[in-house]
Design a protein around this motif. Structure first.
Motif, PDB file in Angstrom:
ATOM      1  N   PRO A 210     -24.215 125.323 108.438  1.00 45.84           N
ATOM      2  CA  PRO A 210     -25.213 126.281 107.947  1.00 45.84           C
ATOM      3  C   PRO A 210     -24.576 127.469 107.223  1.00 45.84           C
ATOM      4  CG  PRO A 210     -25.787 125.583 110.159  1.00 45.84           C
ATOM      5  CD  PRO A 210     -24.427 125.015 109.878  1.00 45.84           C
ATOM      6  N   GLN A 211     -23.446 127.940 107.710  1.00 42.27           N
ATOM      7  CA  GLN A 211     -22.795 129.084 107.074  1.00 42.27           C
ATOM      8  C   GLN A 211     -22.249 128.726 105.696  1.00 42.27           C
ATOM      9  OE1 GLN A 211     -22.574 128.370 110.395  1.00 42.27           O
ATOM     10  NE2 GLN A 211     -23.913 130.115 110.821  1.00 42.27           N
ATOM     11  N   SER A 212     -21.650 127.528 105.554  1.00 41.16           N
ATOM     12  CA  SER A 212     -21.148 127.146 104.237  1.00 41.16           C
ATOM     13  C   SER A 212     -22.302 126.866 103.273  1.00 41.16           C
ATOM     14  CB  SER A 212     -20.212 125.934 104.337  1.00 41.16           C
ATOM     15  OG  SER A 212     -20.860 124.812 104.884  1.00 41.16           O
ATOM     16  N   ALA A 213     -23.438 126.385 103.784  1.00 46.53           N
ATOM     17  CA  ALA A 213     -24.628 126.215 102.944  1.00 46.53           C
ATOM     18  C   ALA A 213     -25.085 127.561 102.404  1.00 46.53           C
ATOM     19  CB  ALA A 213     -25.740 125.550 103.740  1.00 46.53           C
ATOM     20  N   ALA A 214     -25.103 128.565 103.271  1.00 45.01           N
ATOM     21  CA  ALA A 214     -25.521 129.900 102.853  1.00 45.01           C
ATOM     22  C   ALA A 214     -24.543 130.484 101.839  1.00 45.01           C
ATOM     23  CB  ALA A 214     -25.638 130.814 104.067  1.00 45.01           C
ATOM     24  N   GLU A 215     -23.243 130.266 102.063  1.00 42.97           N
ATOM     25  CA  GLU A 215     -22.234 130.779 101.135  1.00 42.97           C
ATOM     26  C   GLU A 215     -22.393 130.155  99.761  1.00 42.97           C
ATOM     27  OE1 GLU A 215     -17.368 130.658 100.579  1.00 42.97           O
ATOM     28  OE2 GLU A 215     -18.231 130.426 102.591  1.00 42.97           O
ATOM     29  N   ALA A 216     -22.591 128.826  99.731  1.00 41.99           N
ATOM     30  CA  ALA A 216     -22.746 128.143  98.448  1.00 41.99           C
ATOM     31  C   ALA A 216     -24.015 128.589  97.731  1.00 41.99           C
ATOM     32  CB  ALA A 216     -22.766 126.628  98.670  1.00 41.99           C
ATOM     33  N   PHE A 217     -25.121 128.680  98.479  1.00 36.65           N
ATOM     34  CA  PHE A 217     -26.376 129.065  97.844  1.00 36.65           C
ATOM     35  C   PHE A 217     -26.291 130.497  97.322  1.00 36.65           C
ATOM     36  CE2 PHE A 217     -30.702 130.789  97.854  1.00 36.65           C
ATOM     37  CZ  PHE A 217     -31.310 129.888  96.991  1.00 36.65           C
ATOM     38  N   ASP A 218     -25.653 131.372  98.072  1.00 37.58           N
ATOM     39  CA  ASP A 218     -25.499 132.756  97.615  1.00 37.58           C
ATOM     40  C   ASP A 218     -24.684 132.793  96.321  1.00 37.58           C
ATOM     41  OD1 ASP A 218     -25.759 135.693  98.106  1.00 37.58           O
ATOM     42  OD2 ASP A 218     -23.567 135.559  98.226  1.00 37.58           O
ATOM     43  N   ARG A 219     -23.665 131.958  96.251  1.00 35.68           N
ATOM     44  CA  ARG A 219     -22.859 131.872  95.018  1.00 35.68           C
ATOM     45  C   ARG A 219     -23.737 131.426  93.853  1.00 35.68           C
ATOM     46  NH1 ARG A 219     -17.409 130.662  93.723  1.00 35.68           N
ATOM     47  NH2 ARG A 219     -17.286 130.349  91.462  1.00 35.68           N
ATOM     48  N   LEU A 220     -24.542 130.404  94.077  1.00 35.49           N
ATOM     49  CA  LEU A 220     -25.433 129.900  93.034  1.00 35.49           C
ATOM     50  C   LEU A 220     -26.448 130.962  92.631  1.00 35.49           C
ATOM     51  CD1 LEU A 220     -26.581 127.487  91.365  1.00 35.49           C
ATOM     52  CD2 LEU A 220     -27.979 126.932  93.360  1.00 35.49           C
ATOM     53  N   TYR A 221     -27.030 131.616  93.610  1.00 36.24           N
ATOM     54  CA  TYR A 221     -28.076 132.608  93.372  1.00 36.24           C
ATOM     55  C   TYR A 221     -27.542 133.758  92.530  1.00 36.24           C
ATOM     56  CZ  TYR A 221     -32.311 135.266  94.634  1.00 36.24           C
ATOM     57  OH  TYR A 221     -33.494 135.953  94.615  1.00 36.24           O
ATOM     58  N   ARG A 222     -26.322 134.210  92.865  1.00 39.14           N
ATOM     59  CA  ARG A 222     -25.740 135.352  92.149  1.00 39.14           C
ATOM     60  C   ARG A 222     -25.248 134.976  90.755  1.00 39.14           C
ATOM     61  NH1 ARG A 222     -21.310 136.587  94.135  1.00 39.14           N
ATOM     62  NH2 ARG A 222     -21.123 135.228  95.963  1.00 39.14           N
ATOM     63  N   ALA A 223     -24.804 133.724  90.593  1.00 41.15           N
ATOM     64  CA  ALA A 223     -24.218 133.311  89.322  1.00 41.15           C
ATOM     65  C   ALA A 223     -25.253 132.953  88.270  1.00 41.15           C
ATOM     66  CB  ALA A 223     -23.290 132.127  89.549  1.00 41.15           C
ATOM     67  N   ALA A 224     -26.410 132.463  88.706  1.00 43.85           N
ATOM     68  CA  ALA A 224     -27.423 132.004  87.762  1.00 43.85           C
ATOM     69  C   ALA A 224     -28.036 133.179  87.001  1.00 43.85           C
ATOM     70  CB  ALA A 224     -28.509 131.232  88.499  1.00 43.85           C
ATOM     71  N   ASP A 225     -28.431 132.898  85.786  1.00 37.50           N
ATOM     72  CA  ASP A 225     -29.080 133.920  84.953  1.00 37.50           C
ATOM     73  C   ASP A 225     -30.555 133.957  85.323  1.00 37.50           C
ATOM     74  OD1 ASP A 225     -29.796 135.731  83.052  1.00 37.50           O
ATOM     75  OD2 ASP A 225     -29.572 134.371  81.347  1.00 37.50           O
ATOM     76  N   ILE A 226     -30.911 134.770  86.326  1.00 44.16           N
ATOM     77  CA  ILE A 226     -32.245 134.671  86.906  1.00 44.16           C
ATOM     78  C   ILE A 226     -33.136 135.873  86.608  1.00 44.16           C
ATOM     79  CG2 ILE A 226     -31.472 133.199  88.785  1.00 44.16           C
ATOM     80  CD1 ILE A 226     -31.365 135.665  90.582  1.00 44.16           C
ATOM     81  N   GLY A 227     -32.610 136.918  85.967  1.00 46.55           N
ATOM     82  CA  GLY A 227     -33.433 138.086  85.713  1.00 46.55           C
ATOM     83  C   GLY A 227     -33.702 138.852  86.994  1.00 46.55           C
ATOM     84  N   THR A 228     -34.887 139.442  87.104  1.00 49.10           N
ATOM     85  CA  THR A 228     -35.233 140.234  88.280  1.00 49.10           C
ATOM     86  C   THR A 228     -36.166 139.448  89.196  1.00 49.10           C
ATOM     87  OG1 THR A 228     -37.105 141.239  87.115  1.00 49.10           O
ATOM     88  CG2 THR A 228     -34.986 142.389  87.020  1.00 49.10           C
ATOM     89  N   GLY A 229     -36.139 139.783  90.477  1.00 49.86           N
ATOM     90  CA  GLY A 229     -36.990 139.113  91.449  1.00 49.86           C
ATOM     91  C   GLY A 229     -36.446 137.744  91.799  1.00 49.86           C
ATOM     92  N   GLU A 230     -37.127 137.070  92.746  1.00 51.72           N
ATOM     93  CA  GLU A 230     -36.676 135.739  93.141  1.00 51.72           C
ATOM     94  C   GLU A 230     -36.912 134.749  92.016  1.00 51.72           C
ATOM     95  OE1 GLU A 230     -37.005 134.267  97.132  1.00 51.72           O
ATOM     96  OE2 GLU A 230     -38.091 132.500  96.430  1.00 51.72           O
ATOM     97  N   PRO A 231     -35.888 133.983  91.645  1.00 51.62           N
ATOM     98  CA  PRO A 231     -36.089 132.983  90.596  1.00 51.62           C
ATOM     99  C   PRO A 231     -37.077 131.920  91.055  1.00 51.62           C
ATOM    100  CG  PRO A 231     -33.999 132.634  91.698  1.00 51.62           C
ATOM    101  CD  PRO A 231     -34.531 133.934  92.205  1.00 51.62           C
ATOM    102  N   MET A 232     -37.767 131.337  90.103  1.00 49.15           N
ATOM    103  CA  MET A 232     -38.705 130.274  90.431  1.00 49.15           C
ATOM    104  C   MET A 232     -37.913 129.029  90.797  1.00 49.15           C
ATOM    105  SD  MET A 232     -41.594 130.823  87.473  1.00 49.15           S
ATOM    106  CE  MET A 232     -42.774 129.745  88.281  1.00 49.15           C
ATOM    107  N   MET A 233     -38.128 128.514  92.013  1.00 45.13           N
ATOM    108  CA  MET A 233     -37.406 127.319  92.437  1.00 45.13           C
ATOM    109  C   MET A 233     -38.081 126.673  93.625  1.00 45.13           C
ATOM    110  SD  MET A 233     -34.049 128.852  94.440  1.00 45.13           S
ATOM    111  CE  MET A 233     -33.426 129.783  93.056  1.00 45.13           C
ATOM    112  N   ASN A 234     -37.887 125.366  93.732  1.00 46.59           N
ATOM    113  CA  ASN A 234     -38.214 124.595  94.926  1.00 46.59           C
ATOM    114  C   ASN A 234     -36.909 124.084  95.501  1.00 46.59           C
ATOM    115  OD1 ASN A 234     -40.666 123.836  92.814  1.00 46.59           O
ATOM    116  ND2 ASN A 234     -41.364 124.337  94.863  1.00 46.59           N
ATOM    117  N   ILE A 235     -36.846 123.998  96.833  1.00 44.34           N
ATOM    118  CA  ILE A 235     -35.603 123.621  97.507  1.00 44.34           C
ATOM    119  C   ILE A 235     -35.913 122.592  98.585  1.00 44.34           C
ATOM    120  CG2 ILE A 235     -33.584 124.473  98.766  1.00 44.34           C
ATOM    121  CD1 ILE A 235     -34.247 127.285  97.683  1.00 44.34           C
ATOM    122  N   LEU A 236     -35.108 121.540  98.644  1.00 40.59           N
ATOM    123  CA  LEU A 236     -35.236 120.512  99.675  1.00 40.59           C
ATOM    124  C   LEU A 236     -33.890 120.335 100.357  1.00 40.59           C
ATOM    125  CD1 LEU A 236     -36.766 119.216  96.803  1.00 40.59           C
ATOM    126  CD2 LEU A 236     -37.883 118.010  98.678  1.00 40.59           C
TER     127      LEU A 236
END
Length: 316
Positions: A210-236
């Protein structure tokens, strides 16, 4: 149990066994809750048809019980005047919850899956994935055979005012078996890969804990060009025996297609995680009857990123 503190999927699995069996909980709820049981029984008779879109097969399901979700008004004004149906005090008397620490496991009374759960936070707090990916991975680790999914507040969540996940039988879905992956980033116990080739371009995170999942997702979240607010996404998120979890992130560009609506000539189709993972839900018979490859492809093109958009989103 607070999922943030779990160090491994083995620990997480022991937690759910100590609480109760998921299957026993599901069965006992249907024994006590005749209205929900009738809807699960009705799933056996829903109309379905397969629709080929390129190399991908989508299943269309005519499911009138999902009308409330598909047509949900999620604007701030509408949310402010309706009771939150995920808060304990507003739930049906027959709906019990299984304690999961910061969350509860609830049987979803308007099912898509043969076994369909909602997993709301105990606190009434807005839908947001920030800071909760370890929880999502931990919940998937608790539920082998199930996929835990998250609909963003502008991507299919019918209760964007209350944080929640959902879960359903993994074998009900049909996410594609990816071919060649574009490696985006790797770290200790995790990797991020892009699959821009399908009708639904997506990103897959493979994580050992779970911790490495959070680390990877945080990396993705910060790196993506998402503008302001939560980016539009679905996650499975699905547990993989002996290797952790796989997390599929599907970036979006629109909540609903421009032909969405219940007026003449419009279609009540509001894609969320389940639809993009292979099962399109239609609560009206006329929409199900006219669903074909052209409609599905047009919907996907309007709500999902294109292959080029995905690469730009990731800056690759």
């Amino acid at each position: 149990m607070g999922t943030h503190g779990a160090d491994s999927f083995e620990q997480i699995g022991s937690m759910i066994r100590n609480v109760s069996g998921i299957e026993d909980f599901f069965s006992s709820q249907l024994e006590e809750w005749s209205e929900a049981a009738a809807r699960y029984d009705a799933l056996g008779g829903v109309e379905v048809k397969d629709i080929a879109v390129g190399d991908r097969i989508f299943r269309a399901q005519y499911n009138p019980a999902r009308i409330l979700s598909t047509s949900a008004k999620v604007d701030a004004a509408s949310l402010s005047v309706r009771p939150c149906f995920l808060c304990a005090e507003n739930r049906p008397a027959c709906q019990r919850g299984m304690d999961l620490g910061n969350y509860e496991l609830l049987v979803n009374p308007f099912p898509i899956f043969p076994r369909h759960f909602t997993i709301p936070a105990k606190r009434h707090i807005a839908q947001s994935i920030v800071g909760r990916m370890a929880d999502m991975a931990a919940l998937a680790g608790m539920m082998p055979g199930y996929t835990v999914f998250y609909n963003g507040p502008r991507c299919g969540a019918s209760a964007p005012d209350h944080m929640h996940f959902q879960a359903g039988n993994t074998d009900f879905l049909s996410m594609p078996v990816p071919g060649h992956a574009l490696s985006v980033a790797t770290g200790s116990g995790w990797g991020i890969y892009a699959y821009p080739y399908d009708a639904v371009p997506f990103i897959r995170i493979k994580a050992a804990t779970p911790q490495s999942a959070a680390e990877a997702f945080d990396r993705l979240y910060r790196a993506a060009d998402i503008g302001t607010g939560e980016p539009m996404m679905n996650i499975l998120c699905t547990a993989v025996p002996d290797s952790g979890v796989e997390i599929d992130v599907i970036p979006r560009k629109a909540h609903r297609p421009d032909f969405y609506g219940d007026a003449s000539g419009r279609i009540l189709v509001s894609p969320a995680s389940v639809d993009l993972a292979g099962v399109f839900i239609f609560p009206r018979k006329q929409d199900f009857d006219c669903a074909d490859d052209t409609m599905i492809l047009r919907t996907l093109q309007q709500v999902c990123l294109s292959s080029a958009d995905l690469k730009n989103w990731l800056k690759i």
